[in-house]
Design a protein around this motif. Structure first.
Motif, short mmCIF file in Angstrom:
data_model
loop_
_atom_site.label_atom_id
_atom_site.label_comp_id
_atom_site.label_asym_id
_atom_site.label_seq_id
_atom_site.Cartn_x
_atom_site.Cartn_y
_atom_site.Cartn_z
N PHE A 83 37.71 48.30 57.91
CA PHE A 83 38.93 47.66 57.43
C PHE A 83 38.87 47.48 55.66
O PHE A 83 37.80 47.72 55.44
N SER A 84 39.83 47.30 55.13
CA SER A 84 40.06 47.02 53.77
C SER A 84 41.31 46.36 53.41
O SER A 84 42.32 46.25 53.94
N PHE A 85 41.19 45.60 52.06
CA PHE A 85 42.15 44.88 51.73
C PHE A 85 42.70 45.28 50.45
O PHE A 85 42.17 46.09 49.54
N ASP A 86 43.98 44.71 50.07
CA ASP A 86 44.44 45.02 48.76
C ASP A 86 43.99 44.14 47.70
O ASP A 86 44.42 44.18 46.55
N GLY A 87 43.08 43.04 47.88
CA GLY A 87 42.60 42.24 46.90
C GLY A 87 41.46 41.86 47.21
O GLY A 87 40.90 41.53 48.12
N ASP A 88 40.67 41.33 45.93
CA ASP A 88 39.28 40.74 46.17
C ASP A 88 39.33 39.37 46.27
O ASP A 88 39.82 38.64 45.58
N HIS A 89 38.64 38.94 47.35
CA HIS A 89 38.78 37.30 47.57
C HIS A 89 37.26 37.04 47.61
O HIS A 89 36.80 36.19 48.41
N GLN A 90 36.55 37.70 46.80
CA GLN A 90 35.06 37.16 46.33
C GLN A 90 35.02 36.46 44.97
O GLN A 90 34.13 35.60 44.91
N ASP A 91 35.66 36.99 44.24
CA ASP A 91 35.85 36.22 42.98
C ASP A 91 36.96 35.57 42.61
O ASP A 91 38.25 35.99 43.16
N GLY A 92 36.86 34.40 41.89
CA GLY A 92 38.13 33.66 41.65
C GLY A 92 37.98 32.51 40.29
O GLY A 92 37.14 32.82 39.60
N TRP A 93 38.67 31.55 40.46
CA TRP A 93 38.61 30.54 39.62
C TRP A 93 38.44 29.11 40.20
O TRP A 93 38.96 28.96 41.43
N THR A 94 38.06 27.92 39.53
CA THR A 94 38.08 26.68 40.05
C THR A 94 38.12 25.45 38.77
O THR A 94 37.94 25.94 37.73
N VAL A 95 38.78 24.60 39.37
CA VAL A 95 38.87 23.41 38.63
C VAL A 95 38.41 22.19 39.32
O VAL A 95 38.46 22.05 40.25
N GLY A 96 37.97 21.14 38.67
CA GLY A 96 37.56 19.76 39.18
C GLY A 96 37.69 18.79 38.29
O GLY A 96 37.66 18.95 37.09
#
Length: 242
Positions: free
Chosen positions: A163-176
């Motif tokens: 399988f393959s995806f159209d986006g990377d869901h390993q890298d992102g951003w965070t706030v807190g």
């Protein structure tokens, strides 16, 4: 009259030494030193650990798929960073953090028999931090880069599929945001909310899954933690010297 006068003079003469003794200056006694108020210093490196829970949004594949990712999952991890106190009630810092997760982030069963599982084993972040302190208390906000440790599988009739995806869901951003309290010399405890966003992803292959839309990759977390501080500017809390 003479006897009365002589008696008066004698009494005055006898009382004079005692009166003089009472009039002598009393010895000087040094006053006790004032009690110094503690001065809390947030400048320095720290390491620590945390426990908490994580929740994901339940908006996978346009609601067409059986599954859920919003159940509470236990997390536990470690953190470390550096703070610098200035001006004089502001604290600027940087922190790296990693949390191990229990359970799956996504568990989706498609109507055509495919089963997709994202066993998100951990989430981490590298953030900047800005806070305001009043003595032992520190109220802060944070934000920066986030990453996910994903172990993903796609099965059809129990057989692994490519399988393959159209986006990377390993890298992102965070706030807190959070609150930290220095409860003993070099020790502080904290409670913190942190949001992680890894974007939306849609299947590209297999083509049979492309029409089901996308799934959301995010985590809402609540943590409690403890830090040990190797203060650069001096032990905290420290006591003012006189």
């Amino acid at each position: 009259m003479k006897k009365l006068l002589l008696a008066t003079v004698a009494l005055v003469a006898l009382g004079a030494p005692a009166l003089a003794a009472d009039l002598r200056a009393r010895p000087y006694t040094k006053a006790p030193p004032p009690i110094a108020a503690p001065i809390y210093n947030w400048t320095g490196f720290y390491i620590g650990g945390h426990l908490g829970v994580a929740f994901g949004n339940d908006d996978n594949f346009n609601g067409l798929v059986v599954g859920s990712n919003n159940d509470a999952r236990f997390l536990g991890g470690v953190q470390g960073g550096f703070d610098y106190q200035f001006a004089p009630n502001w604290v600027l810092g940087a922190e790296a953090q990693y949390s191990w997760l229990s359970g799956n982030a996504v568990n989706a069963v498609f109507p055509n028999g495919y089963v997709y599982t994202n066993d998100r084993r951990g989430i981490g972040s590298v953030t900047g931090r800005l806070g305001y302190t009043w003595g032992p208390g520190l109220l802060y906000v944070k934000g920066g880069y986030a990453f996910a440790d994903n172990n993903e599988t796609l099965l059809l009739a129990g057989v692994p599929q490519g399988f393959s995806f159209d986006g990377d869901h390993q890298d992102g951003w965070t706030v807190g945001a959070g609150f930290e309290y220095m409860f003993a010399q070099n020790w502080s405890g904290k409670v913190e909310y942190q949001y992680y966003d890894f974007g939306d992803s849609r299947f590209v292959t297999p083509a049979a899954l492309a029409g089901f839309g996308s799934f959301r990759n995010d985590e809402h977390t609540v943590k409690v933690g403890i830090n040990y501080r190797f203060n650069v500017g001096g032990p905290g809390p420290v006591v003012a010297k006189y």
